[in-house]
Motif scaffolding. Structure first.
Motif, PDB file in Angstrom:
ATOM      1  N   LYS A 375       7.978 -15.028  -3.113  1.00 56.42           N
ATOM      2  CA  LYS A 375       7.880 -14.067  -2.010  1.00 56.42           C
ATOM      3  C   LYS A 375       6.621 -13.213  -2.172  1.00 56.42           C
ATOM      4  CE  LYS A 375      12.890 -13.802  -1.299  1.00 56.42           C
ATOM      5  NZ  LYS A 375      14.066 -12.911  -1.161  1.00 56.42           N
ATOM      6  N   ARG A 376       5.898 -13.035  -1.057  1.00 59.84           N
ATOM      7  CA  ARG A 376       4.639 -12.310  -1.103  1.00 59.84           C
ATOM      8  C   ARG A 376       4.819 -10.814  -1.378  1.00 59.84           C
ATOM      9  NH1 ARG A 376      -0.448 -13.067   0.617  1.00 59.84           N
ATOM     10  NH2 ARG A 376       0.048 -15.074   1.592  1.00 59.84           N
ATOM     11  N   GLU A 377       5.748 -10.169  -0.667  1.00 57.93           N
ATOM     12  CA  GLU A 377       5.880  -8.715  -0.711  1.00 57.93           C
ATOM     13  C   GLU A 377       6.136  -8.183  -2.121  1.00 57.93           C
ATOM     14  OE1 GLU A 377       5.941  -4.889   1.223  1.00 57.93           O
ATOM     15  OE2 GLU A 377       5.291  -6.874   1.890  1.00 57.93           O
ATOM     16  N   PRO A 378       7.167  -8.663  -2.828  1.00 62.76           N
ATOM     17  CA  PRO A 378       7.397  -8.140  -4.193  1.00 62.76           C
ATOM     18  C   PRO A 378       6.267  -8.507  -5.158  1.00 62.76           C
ATOM     19  CG  PRO A 378       8.937  -9.922  -3.677  1.00 62.76           C
ATOM     20  CD  PRO A 378       8.251  -9.585  -2.410  1.00 62.76           C
ATOM     21  N   PHE A 379       5.593  -9.603  -4.884  1.00 60.39           N
ATOM     22  CA  PHE A 379       4.477  -9.995  -5.754  1.00 60.39           C
ATOM     23  C   PHE A 379       3.337  -8.989  -5.631  1.00 60.39           C
ATOM     24  CE2 PHE A 379       0.343 -12.095  -6.220  1.00 60.39           C
ATOM     25  CZ  PHE A 379       0.447 -12.593  -7.513  1.00 60.39           C
ATOM     26  N   ALA A 387      11.442 -16.074  -6.624  1.00 59.61           N
ATOM     27  CA  ALA A 387      11.467 -17.359  -5.926  1.00 59.61           C
ATOM     28  C   ALA A 387      11.826 -17.158  -4.451  1.00 59.61           C
ATOM     29  CB  ALA A 387      12.455 -18.302  -6.589  1.00 59.61           C
ATOM     30  N   ALA A 388      11.074 -17.816  -3.576  1.00 57.84           N
ATOM     31  CA  ALA A 388      11.281 -17.676  -2.138  1.00 57.84           C
ATOM     32  C   ALA A 388      12.485 -18.489  -1.678  1.00 57.84           C
ATOM     33  CB  ALA A 388      10.038 -18.120  -1.385  1.00 57.84           C
ATOM     34  N   ASP A 389      13.124 -18.014  -0.625  1.00 58.00           N
ATOM     35  CA  ASP A 389      14.206 -18.765   0.007  1.00 58.00           C
ATOM     36  C   ASP A 389      13.604 -19.803   0.952  1.00 58.00           C
ATOM     37  OD1 ASP A 389      16.088 -17.145  -1.282  1.00 58.00           O
ATOM     38  OD2 ASP A 389      15.884 -15.608   0.278  1.00 58.00           O
ATOM     39  N   ALA A 390      14.421 -20.727   1.362  1.00 56.79           N
ATOM     40  CA  ALA A 390      13.951 -21.824   2.214  1.00 56.79           C
ATOM     41  C   ALA A 390      13.326 -21.335   3.511  1.00 56.79           C
ATOM     42  CB  ALA A 390      15.098 -22.787   2.506  1.00 56.79           C
ATOM     43  N   GLY A 391      13.841 -20.260   4.072  1.00 59.15           N
ATOM     44  CA  GLY A 391      13.345 -19.811   5.373  1.00 59.15           C
ATOM     45  C   GLY A 391      12.233 -18.779   5.314  1.00 59.15           C
ATOM     46  N   ASP A 392      11.822 -18.384   4.097  1.00 59.55           N
ATOM     47  CA  ASP A 392      10.778 -17.358   3.981  1.00 59.55           C
ATOM     48  C   ASP A 392       9.446 -17.861   4.520  1.00 59.55           C
ATOM     49  OD1 ASP A 392      12.457 -15.511   2.887  1.00 59.55           O
ATOM     50  OD2 ASP A 392      11.894 -15.915   0.806  1.00 59.55           O
ATOM     51  N   SER A 393       8.790 -17.018   5.329  1.00 58.12           N
ATOM     52  CA  SER A 393       7.488 -17.406   5.891  1.00 58.12           C
ATOM     53  C   SER A 393       6.334 -16.771   5.126  1.00 58.12           C
ATOM     54  CB  SER A 393       7.406 -16.995   7.364  1.00 58.12           C
ATOM     55  OG  SER A 393       7.622 -15.599   7.500  1.00 58.12           O
ATOM     56  N   ASP A 476     -10.594  -9.328 -11.402  1.00 62.26           N
ATOM     57  CA  ASP A 476     -10.818  -9.694 -10.003  1.00 62.26           C
ATOM     58  C   ASP A 476      -9.765  -9.138  -9.054  1.00 62.26           C
ATOM     59  OD1 ASP A 476     -13.049 -11.109 -10.708  1.00 62.26           O
ATOM     60  OD2 ASP A 476     -12.068 -13.054 -10.758  1.00 62.26           O
ATOM     61  N   THR A 477      -8.665  -8.613  -9.601  1.00 59.72           N
ATOM     62  CA  THR A 477      -7.583  -8.122  -8.745  1.00 59.72           C
ATOM     63  C   THR A 477      -8.076  -6.992  -7.847  1.00 59.72           C
ATOM     64  OG1 THR A 477      -5.996  -8.666 -10.495  1.00 59.72           O
ATOM     65  CG2 THR A 477      -5.230  -7.217  -8.745  1.00 59.72           C
ATOM     66  N   ILE A 478      -7.736  -7.104  -6.554  1.00 61.73           N
ATOM     67  CA  ILE A 478      -8.129  -6.089  -5.571  1.00 61.73           C
ATOM     68  C   ILE A 478      -6.891  -5.271  -5.218  1.00 61.73           C
ATOM     69  CG2 ILE A 478      -9.119  -5.709  -3.275  1.00 61.73           C
ATOM     70  CD1 ILE A 478     -10.235  -8.659  -3.578  1.00 61.73           C
ATOM     71  N   ILE A 479      -6.951  -3.964  -5.435  1.00 61.34           N
ATOM     72  CA  ILE A 479      -5.810  -3.087  -5.136  1.00 61.34           C
ATOM     73  C   ILE A 479      -6.110  -2.345  -3.835  1.00 61.34           C
ATOM     74  CG2 ILE A 479      -4.367  -1.199  -5.957  1.00 61.34           C
ATOM     75  CD1 ILE A 479      -5.155  -2.011  -8.807  1.00 61.34           C
ATOM     76  N   LYS A 480      -5.385  -2.706  -2.800  1.00 63.14           N
ATOM     77  CA  LYS A 480      -5.625  -2.114  -1.485  1.00 63.14           C
ATOM     78  C   LYS A 480      -4.305  -1.732  -0.847  1.00 63.14           C
ATOM     79  CE  LYS A 480      -8.020  -2.965   2.882  1.00 63.14           C
ATOM     80  NZ  LYS A 480      -8.795  -1.697   2.800  1.00 63.14           N
ATOM     81  N   ALA A 481      -4.216  -0.497  -0.452  1.00 65.71           N
ATOM     82  CA  ALA A 481      -3.013   0.018   0.218  1.00 65.71           C
ATOM     83  C   ALA A 481      -1.752  -0.256  -0.598  1.00 65.71           C
ATOM     84  CB  ALA A 481      -2.889  -0.578   1.610  1.00 65.71           C
ATOM     85  N   GLY A 482      -1.861  -0.096  -1.927  1.00 63.34           N
ATOM     86  CA  GLY A 482      -0.701  -0.281  -2.792  1.00 63.34           C
ATOM     87  C   GLY A 482      -0.342  -1.717  -3.059  1.00 63.34           C
ATOM     88  N   ARG A 483      -1.203  -2.653  -2.626  1.00 60.90           N
ATOM     89  CA  ARG A 483      -0.910  -4.071  -2.826  1.00 60.90           C
ATOM     90  C   ARG A 483      -1.933  -4.680  -3.783  1.00 60.90           C
ATOM     91  NH1 ARG A 483      -0.806  -6.534   3.095  1.00 60.90           N
ATOM     92  NH2 ARG A 483      -0.509  -8.448   1.874  1.00 60.90           N
ATOM     93  N   ASN A 484      -1.457  -5.591  -4.622  1.00 60.78           N
ATOM     94  CA  ASN A 484      -2.329  -6.315  -5.537  1.00 60.78           C
ATOM     95  C   ASN A 484      -2.722  -7.635  -4.880  1.00 60.78           C
ATOM     96  OD1 ASN A 484      -2.311  -4.970  -8.496  1.00 60.78           O
ATOM     97  ND2 ASN A 484      -0.374  -4.594  -7.445  1.00 60.78           N
ATOM     98  N   LEU A 485      -3.980  -7.735  -4.481  1.00 61.06           N
ATOM     99  CA  LEU A 485      -4.477  -8.929  -3.802  1.00 61.06           C
ATOM    100  C   LEU A 485      -5.348  -9.730  -4.773  1.00 61.06           C
ATOM    101  CD1 LEU A 485      -5.593  -7.229  -0.459  1.00 61.06           C
ATOM    102  CD2 LEU A 485      -3.372  -8.258  -0.980  1.00 61.06           C
ATOM    103  N   TYR A 486      -5.204 -11.051  -4.712  1.00 62.06           N
ATOM    104  CA  TYR A 486      -5.980 -11.915  -5.580  1.00 62.06           C
ATOM    105  C   TYR A 486      -7.023 -12.657  -4.750  1.00 62.06           C
ATOM    106  CZ  TYR A 486      -2.724 -10.868  -9.292  1.00 62.06           C
ATOM    107  OH  TYR A 486      -1.991 -10.215 -10.241  1.00 62.06           O
ATOM    108  N   PRO A 487      -8.280 -12.678  -5.198  1.00 61.58           N
ATOM    109  CA  PRO A 487      -9.364 -13.223  -4.376  1.00 61.58           C
ATOM    110  C   PRO A 487      -9.231 -14.701  -4.055  1.00 61.58           C
ATOM    111  CG  PRO A 487     -10.123 -12.756  -6.606  1.00 61.58           C
ATOM    112  CD  PRO A 487      -8.763 -12.152  -6.485  1.00 61.58           C
TER     113      PRO A 487
END
Length: 851
Positions: A375-379, A387-393, A476-487
């Motif tokens: 799942k993207r959000e908790p990551f 682990a994502a559920d089958a219906g997670d987008s 390389d981790t980008i921290i934006k608006a409280g989120r950890n983004l990977y390039p």
């Protein structure tokens, strides 16, 4: 033997007849070998005609290199190096493309007990100035004594020589091979350095990873066991030999296991990626390796007509590593090439780094790649891999890189170096026998990544069911608006936009002081297009990033092709691109090749003039030091003739102390109080310069005795001083081999005399603490005399071996703790040796080297 191969012909005329290779198990057991050199000597002696390498050059010709030929040609190179006066532990830069001379040169350096430093040759004329200055920094850090290059790069190499004060000469393999000198047979042990591998510098300035023979052999054996390498295996590689994955992961592992390896030019692969697959087909290769971009290139560039009749069924394992492993890439590669016999379980995602001698984690054999969808959000917000559920987008995917290779360990920790639970993202650490000795000449950088025996990889990762998943580089981790983004994901999404060049996108964060968060900057290369088309691409990138990540980039820059810099291994340099963006140099046009050469020449001329003035000044200073030395020597000589030894020793100490002050070389002594209560003591010190003895006379209690070679008694002036000051003379510095010399020293110690030893025996130009001979410690144990380690720092820069011009400098002497013998056993000799060497290594400012 040179054979024409299929790729020599035009693609339409290629013959794909399978080559029959006679595979047989070697009669030599390399499991007990202590060095790569030992393996070469044994294989060349036992099976000189055993085929080692099928080398395919850029013209499409194949040269067979046997173990016997490898040794013979390497010995010729070693002879040439010996003629240049290269000593043990000195560093030799190898600036060669992937060619057969590289193999001979590398082992020629090792045969002489010198240290190979592979550096990549120039390959982009438009960035020649940038290349030259980067390589100059590497060569300076490595204190390279000789640069071995090829004819096309000789002019540039000579330009580089101006910037490297340690460099004796620039030469070629041809010159070395034509030498009439005869190199000595030097003993190579497992603790000796085998390689300085400079990191690619994809996120920071390059650092020299110092690896010993033990490091390399431990890694090769562990990786070989994990892959179950056997006598029926055949390797195939296009990876550059100056890169650790090509050098160790491709060449050395085949060399060690005595299996043939097909090595082709990286340029052949980059221009015609299908040649890699045809080489596997032609030689029925079973093992290969490449970074993720290579598999991407094969998918984009290879058409069905290019591989008609291709059979990849022999391919057992293809290691995918050295950069982030993309889930889509491996899935699509398997799908595209499965009709040609490629099996899913052949794709082998791995993780490694130079600091661990390349290999660190491998997945189990005979298993298709495992891709974890989370799942993207908790990551992004909580650093959890749920682990994502089958219906997670809104999901992310990461590829499993398995477990640590045999004999090695990994862990994932938080900021306090405490292990985190599974599926929690943290910092990846490792330990094991493959761990580097350290960053060459950069102890602070080594200390920074070392935590209680564990080494920080610099990567973020999580564990799931005991296996590792790499999420990205810490820096390389980008921290934006409280989120950890990977390039990596941002770059992949951007590359999907039409008009953007594949593999030519860099994303990074720039601190925004006003908002307190980071700005997301994307730089993408595109072909020459109009301003309106650029705006269209920017709009599409913004839209795609917003849809996939739910965030809009702060700036998207579209730049011309070849704007982004890459490392020698093909990785994009995010840190360099980010710095160029900050410095507003990203869109600055490069100077023409001739202008860059002219600029380098001007810099070189300026430096030559500077060095000329510096040498003149050092010459005047040396003349002054010479006069000062003569005056001090006359006073010392007179004092030993007139006064008793005890009084003469006090005068000698005072004169040397005053002399060093007048030289402008003030001595700072740490823990000097430890000398005040010392009785009879065995003082052991590191040896870096002729200045060391003078420094110790000035620092240690008057009357301590030195050990000198008997040959010095032949000099009348010195004979008087040696005799009157009761300096001990021995036949050999390694007096342990002479019983009478050993007894003489033990007797002196038992009479209550203190003696000074330089257990390294000698010093060379190369920086580093060399192995300690055991004589001093044996004498201490036999006589029951305590040992005091003395670390000297700074004398090497004042007067270095092979140099005769002095320069003033600061000297620091650290007096170590008193080490008292606890028994008369041989183990006590080893204990004192180890403790004293550790104390000296800690305070002398130089790296520990073993020979």
């Amino acid at each position: 033997m040179v054979l024409p191969i299929a790729s020599a012909a035009p693609l339409s005329e290629i013959s794909h007849e399978v080559k029959t290779i006679n595979l047989k198990e070697t009669t030599y057991e390399s499991a007990t070998a202590q060095s790569l050199v030992e393996i070469l000597l044994k294989q060349a002696s036992i099976e000189p005609d055993r085929v080692h390498i099928y080398f395919q050059n850029e013209k499409g010709e194949e040269k067979i290199i046997t173990y016997g030929e490898l040794y013979t040609e390497a010995k010729r190179v070693a002879n040439g190096l010996h003629e240049y006066g290269i000593g043990e532990g000195e560093t030799i830069a190898i600036m060669l493309p992937t060619c057969e001379d590289f193999f001979y040169t590398f082992f020629g350096v090792l045969l002489l007990a010198a240290i190979p430093v592979p550096i990549y040759p120039p390959f982009r004329p438009d960035r020649i100035e940038e290349y030259a200055m980067r390589e100059a920094n590497i060569l300076k850090n490595a204190e390279v004594r000789l640069l071995i290059t090829f004819h096309k790069a000789e002019r540039l190499s000579e330009l580089l020589q101006v910037f490297i004060s340690s460099l004796k000469a620039v030469t070629t393999v041809e010159v070395l091979k034509n030498s009439t000198a005869k190199a000595p047979n030097r003993t190579i042990t497992g603790d000796m350095p085998a390689l300085i591998q400079y990191t690619s510098g994809s996120t920071s300035a390059p650092k020299g990873v110092l690896l010993t023979h033990n490091n390399l052999l431990a890694n090769i054996r562990a990786a070989g066991a994990a892959m179950q390498v056997g006598p029926t295996d055949v390797g195939a590689s296009w990876l550059p030999l100056y890169h650790d994955m090509g050098l160790i992961g491709a060449w050395f592992i085949c060399f060690y296991h005595a299996i043939p390896v097909v090595i082709m030019s990286p340029l052949s692969f980059l221009s015609h990626p299908e040649r890699w697959l045809w080489a596997i087909h032609y030689h029925r290769a079973t093992l290969s390796a490449a970074p993720n971009f290579a598999y991407e290139l094969c998918m984009r560039r290879i058409t069905p007509t290019m591989i008609e009749g291709l059979d990849l069924s022999s391919w057992r394992l293809t290691l995918n590593g050295a950069e982030a492993v993309n889930p889509k890439t491996i899935t699509q590669f398997i799908k595209k090439f499965s009709p040609y016999g490629f099996k899913p379980e052949t794709m082998f995602p791995v993780y490694g780094l130079a600091e661990s001698s390349v290999a660190l984690t491998f997945p189990p054999l005979n298993r298709p790649p495992v891709i974890d969808t989370i799942k993207r959000e908790p990551f992004e917000r909580e650093q959890k891999a749920i682990a994502a559920d089958a219906g997670d987008s809104k999901t992310l995917q990461f590829v499993c890189c398995g477990k640590a290779i045999p004999g090695h360990e990994i862990r994932v920790v938080d900021e306090n170096n405490q292990e985190v639970p599974e599926r929690k993202i943290g910092f990846l650490h490792f330990r094991g026998p493959s761990t580097m000795r350290g960053y060459y000449q950069q102890p602070e950088a080594t200390q920074k990544i070392t935590h209680d025996g564990w080494t920080d990889t610099g990567d973020m990762a999580y564990l799931a069911e005991g296996e590792i998943y790499i999420t990205g580089r810490k820096k390389d981790t980008i921290i934006k608006a409280g989120r950890n983004l990977y390039p990596e994901e941002i770059e992949e999404v951007t590359a999907q936009v039409s008009g953007v060049r594949k593999g030519c996108v860099v994303a990074f964060g720039v601190q925004d002081q006003k908002s307190g968060t980071e700005q997301l900057i994307i730089v993408a290369e595109a072909k020459e297009i109009s301003a309106s088309e650029q705006k269209k691409i920017v709009a599409e990138v913004n839209e795609k990033i917003a849809v996939v990540l739910g965030i809009v980039p702060d700036e998207v820059l579209i730049v011309p092709g070849k704007t982004l810099t890459k490392t020698s291994s093909g990785k994009l340099q995010r840190a360099a691109t980010k710095q160029a963006y900050i410095d507003k140099k990203l869109l600055r046009h490069a100077l023409p090749f001739w202008a860059q050469i002219a600029k380098l020449s001007a810099k070189g001329l300026k430096l030559k003039l500077t060095n000329l003035f510096r040498s003149a000044w050092k010459g005047i200073y040396t003349f002054y030091v010479g006069i000062l030395t003569v005056l001090c020597a006359i006073i010392v000589w007179g004092s030993v003739l007139v006064f008793k030894p005890s009084r003469a020793a006090q005068i000698t100490k005072a004169i040397t102390k005053i002399g060093t002050i007048l030289m402008g070389c003030r001595i700072q002594v740490e823990n000097e109080n430890a000398l005040s209560n010392a009785g009879a003591t065995v003082y052991v010190a590191n040896h870096a310069s002729y200045m060391d003895a003078i420094v110790l006379i000035a620092v240690l209690p008057p009357g301590v005795r030195f050990v000198a070679k008997k040959e010095l008694l032949k000099v009348p002036f010195l004979r008087t001083i040696i005799t009157r000051l009761n300096i001990i003379t021995v036949d050999r510095v390694d007096f342990l081999t002479n019983l009478s010399d050993t007894q003489k020293i033990v007797d002196e110690l038992q009479e209550g005399k203190s003696i000074v030893f330089f257990p390294e025996g000698t010093f060379t130009y190369a920086t580093g603490v060399r192995p300690f001979k055991l004589g001093a410690f044996k004498a201490a144990v036999e006589s029951g005399t305590p040992v005091c380690a003395v670390a000297i720092q700074g004398t090497r820069s004042i007067l270095r071996d092979d140099e005769w011009l002095f320069q003033p400098g600061k000297i620091k002497v650290t007096i170590g703790e008193i080490l008292a013998p606890q028994s008369k056993e041989w183990q006590e000799v080893i204990r004192l040796h180890s403790l004293a060497r550790a104390q000296i290594a800690k305070h002398c400012g130089e790296q520990v080297l073993d020979y």
